[in-house]
Design a protein around this motif. Structure first.
Motif, PDB file in Angstrom:
ATOM      1  N   SER A 146       0.836  -1.202   0.000  1.00  0.00           N
ATOM      2  CA  SER A 146       0.000   0.000   0.000  1.00  0.00           C
ATOM      3  C   SER A 146       0.870   1.251   0.000  1.00  0.00           C
ATOM      4  N   VAL A 147       1.940   1.232   0.801  1.00  0.00           N
ATOM      5  CA  VAL A 147       2.849   2.380   0.824  1.00  0.00           C
ATOM      6  C   VAL A 147       3.496   2.535  -0.544  1.00  0.00           C
ATOM      7  N   ARG A 148       3.877   1.468  -1.170  1.00  0.00           N
ATOM      8  CA  ARG A 148       4.497   1.513  -2.494  1.00  0.00           C
ATOM      9  C   ARG A 148       3.518   2.059  -3.536  1.00  0.00           C
ATOM     10  N   ARG A 149       2.266   1.601  -3.458  1.00  0.00           N
ATOM     11  CA  ARG A 149       1.251   2.127  -4.385  1.00  0.00           C
ATOM     12  C   ARG A 149       1.106   3.636  -4.231  1.00  0.00           C
ATOM     13  N   GLU A 150       1.032   4.033  -2.975  1.00  0.00           N
ATOM     14  CA  GLU A 150       0.893   5.467  -2.720  1.00  0.00           C
ATOM     15  C   GLU A 150       2.089   6.227  -3.296  1.00  0.00           C
ATOM     16  N   ARG A 151       3.276   5.710  -3.095  1.00  0.00           N
ATOM     17  CA  ARG A 151       4.471   6.358  -3.622  1.00  0.00           C
ATOM     18  C   ARG A 151       4.449   6.380  -5.154  1.00  0.00           C
ATOM     19  N   ASN A 153       1.818   6.238  -7.012  1.00  0.00           N
ATOM     20  CA  ASN A 153       0.807   7.234  -7.411  1.00  0.00           C
ATOM     21  C   ASN A 153       1.373   8.643  -7.292  1.00  0.00           C
ATOM     22  N   GLU A 154       2.067   8.908  -6.203  1.00  0.00           N
ATOM     23  CA  GLU A 154       2.675  10.225  -6.030  1.00  0.00           C
ATOM     24  C   GLU A 154       3.696  10.487  -7.138  1.00  0.00           C
ATOM     25  N   MET A 155       4.507   9.459  -7.434  1.00  0.00           N
ATOM     26  CA  MET A 155       5.513   9.607  -8.482  1.00  0.00           C
ATOM     27  C   MET A 155       4.844   9.824  -9.841  1.00  0.00           C
ATOM     28  N   LYS A 156       3.775   9.133 -10.057  1.00  0.00           N
ATOM     29  CA  LYS A 156       3.051   9.286 -11.322  1.00  0.00           C
ATOM     30  C   LYS A 156       2.495  10.708 -11.436  1.00  0.00           C
ATOM     31  N   GLN A 157       1.931  11.169 -10.358  1.00  0.00           N
ATOM     32  CA  GLN A 157       1.404  12.538 -10.348  1.00  0.00           C
ATOM     33  C   GLN A 157       2.527  13.554 -10.571  1.00  0.00           C
ATOM     34  N   LEU A 158       3.647  13.281  -9.869  1.00  0.00           N
ATOM     35  CA  LEU A 158       4.778  14.190 -10.037  1.00  0.00           C
ATOM     36  C   LEU A 158       5.297  14.155 -11.480  1.00  0.00           C
ATOM     37  N   ARG A 159       5.323  13.018 -12.083  1.00  0.00           N
ATOM     38  CA  ARG A 159       5.761  12.862 -13.482  1.00  0.00           C
ATOM     39  C   ARG A 159       4.812  13.601 -14.418  1.00  0.00           C
ATOM     40  N   ASP A 160       3.525  13.354 -14.158  1.00  0.00           N
ATOM     41  CA  ASP A 160       2.537  14.050 -14.985  1.00  0.00           C
ATOM     42  C   ASP A 160       2.705  15.571 -14.859  1.00  0.00           C
TER      43      ASP A 160
END
Length: 186
Positions: A146-151, A153-160
């Motif tokens: 779950s922590v990895r997913r959140e990270r 997701n955060e990384m994906k958002q940051l990339r976007d």
């Protein structure tokens, strides 16, 4: 008479008379076998008269033989009773030994059963511990995922966001360059 009186002193006169006239107490010195011819060598009594035809020495020998047999029988019966008592003692010892062995066997079996129960309880305890450990590991793994997913997701958002800003920057740069080109052209 006086000698006879001394001889019979203290005896019952009636029994003395019976003894003198009793034909069965008298010993016959003559051989009865002479009258009838030879008899069988092992016959103890004369067939015709029914009286004992053995000599007094033979009867004495017979009596001593009977005494010896009686002593032997007594000794044999004593040995039989001794052997019976010895057998009984051996049987009692055997029964006692068997009883002690069965008690020892029961004790060993009880110890074995208790050891097996302890081992089963320990195995159950170990299984429970392993189950708990496994469940803890699953929880940790799920938390990690779950922590990895959140990270991610955060990384994906940051990339976007980064891609948008890069596009914006490129657009801006294009505009700036195009404006400069247009100014230069003009």
């Amino acid at each position: 008479m006086a000698a006879r009186g001394k001889k019979h002193a203290g005896k019952d006169p009636v029994s003395d008379e019976c003894e003198e006239t009793n034909p069965f107490t008298e010993t016959r010195e003559e051989d009865v076998t002479d009258e009838h011819g030879e008899r069988e060598p092992f016959a103890e009594k004369d067939e015709h008269t029914g009286t004992n035809t053995k000599k007094p020495e033979d009867t004495a020998e017979d009596l001593t033989a009977k005494r010896k047999r009686m002593k032997m029988d007594k000794a044999c019966s004593k040995t039989k009773t001794k052997s019976k008592s010895a057998l009984r003692k051996k049987q009692l010892k055997r029964q006692k030994r068997d009883y002690m062995h069965s008690l020892k066997l029961l004790n060993v079996l009880e110890e074995y059963i208790t050891d097996e129960q302890k081992e089963e309880e320990e195995e159950e305890g170990e299984e429970e511990e392993l189950i708990k450990i496994f469940q803890d590991q699953q929880k940790r793994w799920q938390q990690y995922r779950s922590v990895r997913r959140e990270r991610l997701n955060e990384m994906k958002q940051l990339r976007d966001q980064f891609l948008k800003t890069v596009e914006n920057f490129e657009d801006l740069c294009d505009r700036v360059f195009s404006d400069e080109d247009s100014e230069l052209d003009n």
